[in-house]
Design a protein around this motif. Structure first.
Motif, PDB file in Angstrom:
ATOM      1  N   ASN A 179      58.307  15.079  24.467  1.00 29.66           N
ATOM      2  CA  ASN A 179      58.115  14.770  25.884  1.00 29.66           C
ATOM      3  C   ASN A 179      57.753  13.310  26.137  1.00 29.66           C
ATOM      4  N   VAL A 180      57.913  12.473  25.135  1.00 29.93           N
ATOM      5  CA  VAL A 180      57.684  11.036  25.291  1.00 29.93           C
ATOM      6  C   VAL A 180      59.040  10.347  25.271  1.00 29.93           C
ATOM      7  N   GLN A 181      59.294   9.462  26.250  1.00 25.64           N
ATOM      8  CA  GLN A 181      60.577   8.791  26.372  1.00 25.64           C
ATOM      9  C   GLN A 181      60.518   7.380  25.786  1.00 25.64           C
ATOM     10  N   TYR A 182      61.490   7.112  24.909  1.00 27.69           N
ATOM     11  CA  TYR A 182      61.615   5.789  24.303  1.00 27.69           C
ATOM     12  C   TYR A 182      62.937   5.191  24.765  1.00 27.69           C
ATOM     13  N   PRO A 183      62.904   4.098  25.555  1.00 27.09           N
ATOM     14  CA  PRO A 183      64.160   3.493  26.017  1.00 27.09           C
ATOM     15  C   PRO A 183      64.905   2.800  24.887  1.00 27.09           C
ATOM     16  N   LEU A 184      66.220   2.974  24.853  1.00 29.95           N
ATOM     17  CA  LEU A 184      67.078   2.322  23.879  1.00 29.95           C
ATOM     18  C   LEU A 184      67.889   1.237  24.572  1.00 29.95           C
ATOM     19  N   ASP A 185      68.408   0.307  23.793  1.00 31.79           N
ATOM     20  CA  ASP A 185      69.128  -0.837  24.346  1.00 31.79           C
ATOM     21  C   ASP A 185      70.420  -0.392  25.028  1.00 31.79           C
ATOM     22  N   ALA A 186      70.619  -0.839  26.262  1.00 32.92           N
ATOM     23  CA  ALA A 186      71.827  -0.489  27.020  1.00 32.92           C
ATOM     24  C   ALA A 186      72.596  -1.718  27.455  1.00 32.92           C
ATOM     25  N   THR A 187      72.326  -2.889  26.840  1.00 32.59           N
ATOM     26  CA  THR A 187      72.995  -4.121  27.257  1.00 32.59           C
ATOM     27  C   THR A 187      74.484  -4.118  26.926  1.00 32.59           C
ATOM     28  N   LYS A 188      74.888  -3.334  25.946  1.00 29.98           N
ATOM     29  CA  LYS A 188      76.302  -3.254  25.587  1.00 29.98           C
ATOM     30  C   LYS A 188      76.878  -1.884  25.909  1.00 29.98           C
ATOM     31  N   ALA A 189      76.314  -1.259  26.911  1.00 28.52           N
ATOM     32  CA  ALA A 189      76.763   0.083  27.274  1.00 28.52           C
ATOM     33  C   ALA A 189      78.217   0.086  27.727  1.00 28.52           C
ATOM     34  N   ARG A 190      78.678  -1.005  28.335  1.00 31.31           N
ATOM     35  CA  ARG A 190      80.063  -1.042  28.785  1.00 31.31           C
ATOM     36  C   ARG A 190      81.041  -0.992  27.608  1.00 31.31           C
ATOM     37  N   ASP A 191      80.568  -1.420  26.436  1.00 30.76           N
ATOM     38  CA  ASP A 191      81.402  -1.388  25.235  1.00 30.76           C
ATOM     39  C   ASP A 191      81.236  -0.079  24.476  1.00 30.76           C
ATOM     40  N   GLY A 192      80.413   0.809  25.006  1.00 34.94           N
ATOM     41  CA  GLY A 192      80.182   2.085  24.347  1.00 34.94           C
ATOM     42  C   GLY A 192      79.365   1.946  23.064  1.00 34.94           C
ATOM     43  N   ILE A 193      78.436   0.964  23.041  1.00 41.40           N
ATOM     44  CA  ILE A 193      77.632   0.705  21.844  1.00 41.40           C
ATOM     45  C   ILE A 193      76.163   0.536  22.222  1.00 41.40           C
ATOM     46  N   SER A 194      75.305   1.055  21.383  1.00 40.56           N
ATOM     47  CA  SER A 194      73.865   0.837  21.532  1.00 40.56           C
ATOM     48  C   SER A 194      73.249   0.835  20.133  1.00 40.56           C
ATOM     49  N   LYS A 195      72.687  -0.325  19.756  1.00 39.85           N
ATOM     50  CA  LYS A 195      72.061  -0.466  18.447  1.00 39.85           C
ATOM     51  C   LYS A 195      70.721  -1.170  18.593  1.00 39.85           C
ATOM     52  N   GLY A 196      69.803  -0.832  17.678  1.00 42.69           N
ATOM     53  CA  GLY A 196      68.491  -1.466  17.724  1.00 42.69           C
ATOM     54  C   GLY A 196      67.468  -0.725  16.882  1.00 42.69           C
ATOM     55  N   THR A 197      66.207  -1.130  17.022  1.00 43.87           N
ATOM     56  CA  THR A 197      65.089  -0.531  16.278  1.00 43.87           C
ATOM     57  C   THR A 197      63.911  -0.341  17.211  1.00 43.87           C
ATOM     58  N   ILE A 198      63.286   0.816  17.117  1.00 44.79           N
ATOM     59  CA  ILE A 198      62.076   1.089  17.883  1.00 44.79           C
ATOM     60  C   ILE A 198      61.005   1.625  16.931  1.00 44.79           C
ATOM     61  N   VAL A 199      59.768   1.583  17.402  1.00 47.10           N
ATOM     62  CA  VAL A 199      58.645   2.139  16.653  1.00 47.10           C
ATOM     63  C   VAL A 199      58.095   3.310  17.454  1.00 47.10           C
ATOM     64  N   ILE A 200      57.987   4.460  16.793  1.00 52.18           N
ATOM     65  CA  ILE A 200      57.518   5.648  17.492  1.00 52.18           C
ATOM     66  C   ILE A 200      56.064   5.932  17.119  1.00 52.18           C
ATOM     67  N   ASN A 201      55.419   6.733  17.931  1.00 50.06           N
ATOM     68  CA  ASN A 201      54.029   7.099  17.691  1.00 50.06           C
ATOM     69  C   ASN A 201      53.925   8.092  16.533  1.00 50.06           C
ATOM     70  N   GLN A 202      52.833   7.981  15.785  1.00 51.45           N
ATOM     71  CA  GLN A 202      52.610   8.905  14.683  1.00 51.45           C
ATOM     72  C   GLN A 202      52.566  10.344  15.179  1.00 51.45           C
ATOM     73  N   ALA A 203      52.041  10.558  16.362  1.00 48.96           N
ATOM     74  CA  ALA A 203      51.943  11.913  16.906  1.00 48.96           C
ATOM     75  C   ALA A 203      53.306  12.521  17.210  1.00 48.96           C
ATOM     76  N   ASP A 204      54.331  11.679  17.337  1.00 50.05           N
ATOM     77  CA  ASP A 204      55.661  12.177  17.675  1.00 50.05           C
ATOM     78  C   ASP A 204      56.555  12.352  16.447  1.00 50.05           C
TER      79      ASP A 204
END
Length: 426
Positions: free
Chosen positions: A209-234
């Motif tokens: 139930n926690v939302q982590y936004p992902l990169d959408a800058t290249k959404a028009r090309d049908g691509i999304s790449k990157g790295t995020i850090v999530i909480n230990q509880a999740d």
């Protein structure tokens, strides 16, 4: 003792390094709570249990530890399916230890060939599997959920309209791949989808139930790449394959395609190589220590094998007189060059001179090799001055001996001092 202790320390350190290398295997642990209520159809029996399944990817081995209080168990197996599903064909059948005895605890392990990982291990890691213990009354059952991973995990999923909110009949599809590192809680993501899809203005990963936004800058090309850090509880929810990725097109509360993130692989450990290298270094060091001990011992032996000990050295310093009054050394290792030519001295008297005998010259051998008795006035000196002194002394004694000669023709008496026993026996 110090050398032995040093070798022991090196050996223990080596064994610890080897053990540490084995302890760093990449594993995934699945847990389950087993109850009669989960059985299809459900049962009101009071039997219950718990199960732990550990997948070791480096060794390709599954280890089971099952606790239960079910009486008369006839079968234990793992099936693919969510809660409420019934899948007749099992992924794994757990056999009894002996004589079909399934008494608690059931503890065993077995290998899984790599060719079967895709068909058996991937479904197991997806948390869409259940373990069931069967008896005449129905038994107990529970979902196997991934609880933790030692290194991380690889996730994958399919993006389509059927998983969107609300579901739709769009034919647009896509794929998602995630790589999770347990140590830093980092999640690398790589999403691709068909560019014919409606415009995407946001991409969200929802975990517990926690939302982590992902990169959408290249959404028009049908691509999304990157790295995020999530909480230990999740992390637990991520490992249990409950996370969902949604691609939104700007309509509040709606998404046109979405996909569930499934754990499909536990990556092989890449740190064992460095630890194994340390273990090899420790073994080499141990061999070098042993070699050094042997070399030092060999050198010491050859350096001291012909050297006399303290008792032998004391024996070398004891005086010894030969049968002819000749002073010799105890060591048998000598040559004729160790001795000088015998010199004689005569004590004059009415009956003629008596030979004193020969002895070794002090200048002919080291002091430590010979022992000399005190010859008092009878010893020969190498000093010329002392030789003159002895000549005068001999002349004086000759005069005294002649002055005390008896007039009796039958015998001649000398008042000269008797010789020592060793010399008078000559």
């Amino acid at each position: 003792m110090r050398v032995s202790s040093c070798f022991l320390v090196v050996l223990v350190a080596t064994l610890l390094l080897v053990q540490l290398g084995h302890a760093s295997d990449s594993t995934a642990t699945l847990l389950s709570t087993l109850t009669a209520a989960e059985v299809v159809p459900a049962s009101d029996a009071q039997a219950q249990g718990s199960a732990s399944v550990v997948w070791d990817v480096d060794q390709g081995k599954l280890t089971f530890d099952i606790q239960h209080n079910v009486v008369g168990v006839t079968r234990v197996s793992i099936h693919q399916g969510q809660a409420g599903d019934v899948t007749p064909t099992p992924l794994f059948i757990i056999e009894a230890d002996d004589n079909d005895d399934f008494d608690s605890p059931i503890q065993l392990s077995g290998s899984v060939s790599k060719s079967e990982w895709e068909s058996r291990i991937i479904p197991l890691l997806s948390s869409d599997t259940y373990l069931q213990i069967v008896n005449a009354e129905g038994g107990i059952r529970g979902q196997l959920i991934v609880n933790r991973v030692s290194k991380g995990g690889e996730f994958t999923g399919i993006l389509n309209g059927r998983q969107a909110t609300p579901p739709n009949l769009l034919i647009n599809t896509g794929t998602l791949e995630f790589s999770f590192e347990q140590k830093n809680l980092e999640l690398d993501y790589d999403l691709e989808w068909e560019t014919s899809s409606p415009d995407v203005n946001s991409i969200v990963l929802t975990v517990n139930n926690v939302q982590y936004p992902l990169d959408a800058t290249k959404a028009r090309d049908g691509i999304s790449k990157g790295t995020i850090v999530i909480n230990q509880a999740d992390v637990s929810a991520l490992l249990q394959s409950t996370a969902v990725v949604t691609l939104n097109n700007g309509v509040q509360g709606q998404s046109f395609i979405a996909g569930r993130v499934f754990l499909v692989e536990v990556p092989e450990s890449n740190s064992n190589s460095s630890l194994d290298a340390l273990a090899v270094f420790g073994i080499i060091l141990s061999v070098m220590v042993v070699g050094g001990i042997l070399a030092a011992g060999t050198w010491y032996y050859f350096q001291h094998r012909n050297r006399p000990d303290a008792s032998e050295m004391s024996d070398h310093r004891q005086p010894m007189v030969g049968s002819q009054g000749e002073y010799v050394r105890h060591s048998d290792a000598f040559t004729e060059s160790d001795y000088v030519s015998p010199r004689s001295s005569s004590f004059g008297g009415a009956g003629g001179g008596q030979s004193m005998g020969s002895y070794a010259s002090p200048s002919s051998a080291p002091v430590s090799s010979f022992a000399y008795a005190d010859l008092h006035q009878n010893d020969e000196r190498t000093d010329p001055a002392m030789d003159d002194h002895h000549d005068d002394h001999d002349d004086h004694e000759d005069d005294e001996n002649r002055s005390t000669v008896s007039l009796d023709d039958d015998s001649v008496h000398s008042s000269s001092t008797p010789l020592s026993p060793e010399i008078s026996d000559l």
